[in-house]
Structure formats: C-alpha cells, structure tokens
Design a protein around this motif. Sequence first.
Motif, PDB file in Angstrom:
ATOM      1  N   UNK A 110      32.432   6.942  82.183  1.00  0.00           N
ATOM      2  CA  UNK A 110      31.089   7.464  82.418  1.00  0.00           C
ATOM      3  C   UNK A 110      30.102   6.308  82.392  1.00  0.00           C
ATOM      4  N   UNK A 111      29.193   6.283  83.363  1.00  0.00           N
ATOM      5  CA  UNK A 111      28.126   5.288  83.410  1.00  0.00           C
ATOM      6  C   UNK A 111      26.823   6.007  83.083  1.00  0.00           C
ATOM      7  N   UNK A 112      26.127   5.543  82.050  1.00  0.00           N
ATOM      8  CA  UNK A 112      24.963   6.240  81.528  1.00  0.00           C
ATOM      9  C   UNK A 112      23.643   5.768  82.143  1.00  0.00           C
ATOM     10  N   UNK A 113      23.712   5.229  83.325  1.00  0.00           N
ATOM     11  CA  UNK A 113      22.526   4.775  84.054  1.00  0.00           C
ATOM     12  C   UNK A 113      22.943   3.733  85.064  1.00  0.00           C
ATOM     13  N   UNK A 114      23.486   4.188  86.192  1.00  0.00           N
ATOM     14  CA  UNK A 114      24.153   3.255  87.109  1.00  0.00           C
ATOM     15  C   UNK A 114      23.196   2.427  87.961  1.00  0.00           C
ATOM     16  N   UNK A 115      21.913   2.773  87.997  1.00  0.00           N
ATOM     17  CA  UNK A 115      20.969   1.963  88.757  1.00  0.00           C
ATOM     18  C   UNK A 115      21.370   1.839  90.219  1.00  0.00           C
ATOM     19  N   UNK A 116      21.415   0.614  90.709  1.00  0.00           N
ATOM     20  CA  UNK A 116      21.791   0.392  92.105  1.00  0.00           C
ATOM     21  C   UNK A 116      23.306   0.412  92.310  1.00  0.00           C
ATOM     22  N   UNK A 117      24.078   0.508  91.223  1.00  0.00           N
ATOM     23  CA  UNK A 117      25.503   0.809  91.326  1.00  0.00           C
ATOM     24  C   UNK A 117      26.458  -0.349  91.458  1.00  0.00           C
ATOM     25  N   UNK A 118      25.989  -1.594  91.361  1.00  0.00           N
ATOM     26  CA  UNK A 118      26.887  -2.736  91.553  1.00  0.00           C
ATOM     27  C   UNK A 118      27.991  -2.766  90.495  1.00  0.00           C
ATOM     28  N   UNK A 119      27.612  -2.697  89.215  1.00  0.00           N
ATOM     29  CA  UNK A 119      28.604  -2.738  88.145  1.00  0.00           C
ATOM     30  C   UNK A 119      29.436  -1.458  88.126  1.00  0.00           C
ATOM     31  N   UNK A 120      28.802  -0.338  88.371  1.00  0.00           N
ATOM     32  CA  UNK A 120      29.493   0.949  88.427  1.00  0.00           C
ATOM     33  C   UNK A 120      30.624   0.906  89.448  1.00  0.00           C
ATOM     34  N   UNK A 121      30.331   0.410  90.623  1.00  0.00           N
ATOM     35  CA  UNK A 121      31.331   0.320  91.692  1.00  0.00           C
ATOM     36  C   UNK A 121      32.506  -0.551  91.276  1.00  0.00           C
ATOM     37  N   UNK A 122      32.218  -1.712  90.690  1.00  0.00           N
ATOM     38  CA  UNK A 122      33.304  -2.621  90.319  1.00  0.00           C
ATOM     39  C   UNK A 122      34.146  -2.058  89.180  1.00  0.00           C
ATOM     40  N   UNK A 123      33.511  -1.384  88.227  1.00  0.00           N
ATOM     41  CA  UNK A 123      34.272  -0.778  87.135  1.00  0.00           C
ATOM     42  C   UNK A 123      35.240   0.276  87.678  1.00  0.00           C
ATOM     43  N   UNK A 124      34.792   1.055  88.651  1.00  0.00           N
ATOM     44  CA  UNK A 124      35.659   2.072  89.251  1.00  0.00           C
ATOM     45  C   UNK A 124      36.856   1.424  89.925  1.00  0.00           C
ATOM     46  N   UNK A 125      36.614   0.401  90.717  1.00  0.00           N
ATOM     47  CA  UNK A 125      37.684  -0.196  91.507  1.00  0.00           C
ATOM     48  C   UNK A 125      38.605  -1.104  90.690  1.00  0.00           C
ATOM     49  N   UNK A 126      38.110  -1.631  89.582  1.00  0.00           N
ATOM     50  CA  UNK A 126      38.963  -2.448  88.717  1.00  0.00           C
ATOM     51  C   UNK A 126      39.811  -1.576  87.799  1.00  0.00           C
ATOM     52  N   UNK A 127      39.209  -0.567  87.184  1.00  0.00           N
ATOM     53  CA  UNK A 127      39.945   0.271  86.233  1.00  0.00           C
ATOM     54  C   UNK A 127      40.708   1.403  86.917  1.00  0.00           C
ATOM     55  N   UNK A 128      40.236   1.862  88.067  1.00  0.00           N
ATOM     56  CA  UNK A 128      40.851   2.969  88.796  1.00  0.00           C
ATOM     57  C   UNK A 128      41.111   4.175  87.885  1.00  0.00           C
ATOM     58  N   UNK A 129      40.058   4.675  87.201  1.00  0.00           N
ATOM     59  CA  UNK A 129      40.237   5.842  86.333  1.00  0.00           C
ATOM     60  C   UNK A 129      40.447   7.104  87.157  1.00  0.00           C
ATOM     61  N   UNK A 130      40.909   8.151  86.497  1.00  0.00           N
ATOM     62  CA  UNK A 130      41.141   9.421  87.194  1.00  0.00           C
ATOM     63  C   UNK A 130      39.842  10.195  87.384  1.00  0.00           C
TER      64      UNK A 130
END
Length: 241
Positions: free
Chosen positions: A70-90
Amino acid sequence: MGANNDLTSNHSDRQVPDKQGPGAAGFSLDYWETNYAQPETMDGIYNSRGRALALKALLDSEYFEVATLVDLGFGLGALFKEMINVFMPHIVIGLEPSPYAYNRLQQVMQNMELTDIESIQIQLLRMDISQWCQQESQPAEFDLGICTSVFQYLSDAEIQASLPIMAERIRYLYFSVPTDLELLFQREELQFHDPYAISRSKAVYHAMIQDHFTIVSNRVLESKRHFSANTSYFTDFLYRF
C-alpha cells in the motif's frame, strides 16, 4: 489489474481528527507544477528505481516476502510504479488525495503504463491517510507500506490518530519525512521553500513513532503490533531503535 475507486467518504466509527494539515484535501495543480518543477533532481523520482531495488535487496536478505503493498500518498507515482514492478506483489492499493496527481496516475494505469504484469490487482483510492484509516472494508494487513514525504503535510492530530492504525495494517513501512533541519537546508542552500510543509524536529517524529514502529534500517520501520525483538525478521539488536 483491479478497478480504480474514487472514494472520499467513510463508513466507520473512527473519528476524523478535528485539526487537519494542508495535505488532507490534496493539492492544486499549482503545487505540483511548483514543487515538482525539477523532478530530475528530486529524491524518490530520479532515483526511484534504485530506491526500490535497494529495499528489495534488504528485505530479501532478511527473507521477508512482499505479497501485498500500500502506498499512502503516491503523488506523481514514480516510486509507486517502481515498487510495484520490483516487488511484483499480488495486491496493491495506492492512496492520493490530490485530484491532479490521482487523475494523472489513473490515466497512466488505464494506458497499461504502470505495470505490464496483468496478474497484479491494483486499486487507486482518492483519499488521504486519515480517511483510509477510517475505512473498515480495507484488507486488514499489508506486508509493505510506502509513506514518503507525506507526514510534513499532516497535523499532529492526524499523525497521532493514524499511526496506531498504520501499525495494525502494515508490517513494514518504507518511510521518510523532512525534519526541520532538512527544510532549513532546502530554503538556505537550495533556495526551495515548501509553504505547506510543517516543520518538526527529529525528536518530535521519533516520539510520535516510537510507540507504534521500530526503526530497523534506513527508511524502514517495523510494526510493533506485528513484531517484537523475538519475532522480527531484523534481529540485529544494535540497529533497533
């Protein structure tokens, strides 16, 4: 990928803090254009891939697997995107109260530019941390939370109300917030001033956090509701604060 949801109300008995910080309602386009005028120089944007890879390596070294995020304030989404693609959570949930930033990332997701892994269930919610903490219908626990450059926009009341719920729902939290010294450095050395940011000392933030999370590494907090020194994945006592 899962559906988007524009949720701005709650159905919980939890109380909304009377005093709200400047981030509760989200920021206008002017904020994003001013504060993010030079994204190539901003921590968490230009180095977002490196930040995500470093966190993945750290958690892998302690044998902790991330299946929910969960991202508690993704803003423009740069870090959010990378966390998704690196961790590949369900399962992934992203929060953002600002209409501009929320709509921008929603469009990115609809264009399949957020991730190409179709099995990941992603839900975007237009709400702030306080509203999310009032929601009873959300999944009870997340392996990893992201909360970067958010707390400086929350009032003391919002932080104190949210931290216990965050500790209940999130096992490990990737967390950063500028202290008073960093905000001063930004003004004096970088000629950058964020008029919305609330200035607090390191001691104040530590006092707020200490009943709910343990600092186990750089930017990594461990929930005291889920772990103790005896059950933690991070067992080096020297680095537990």
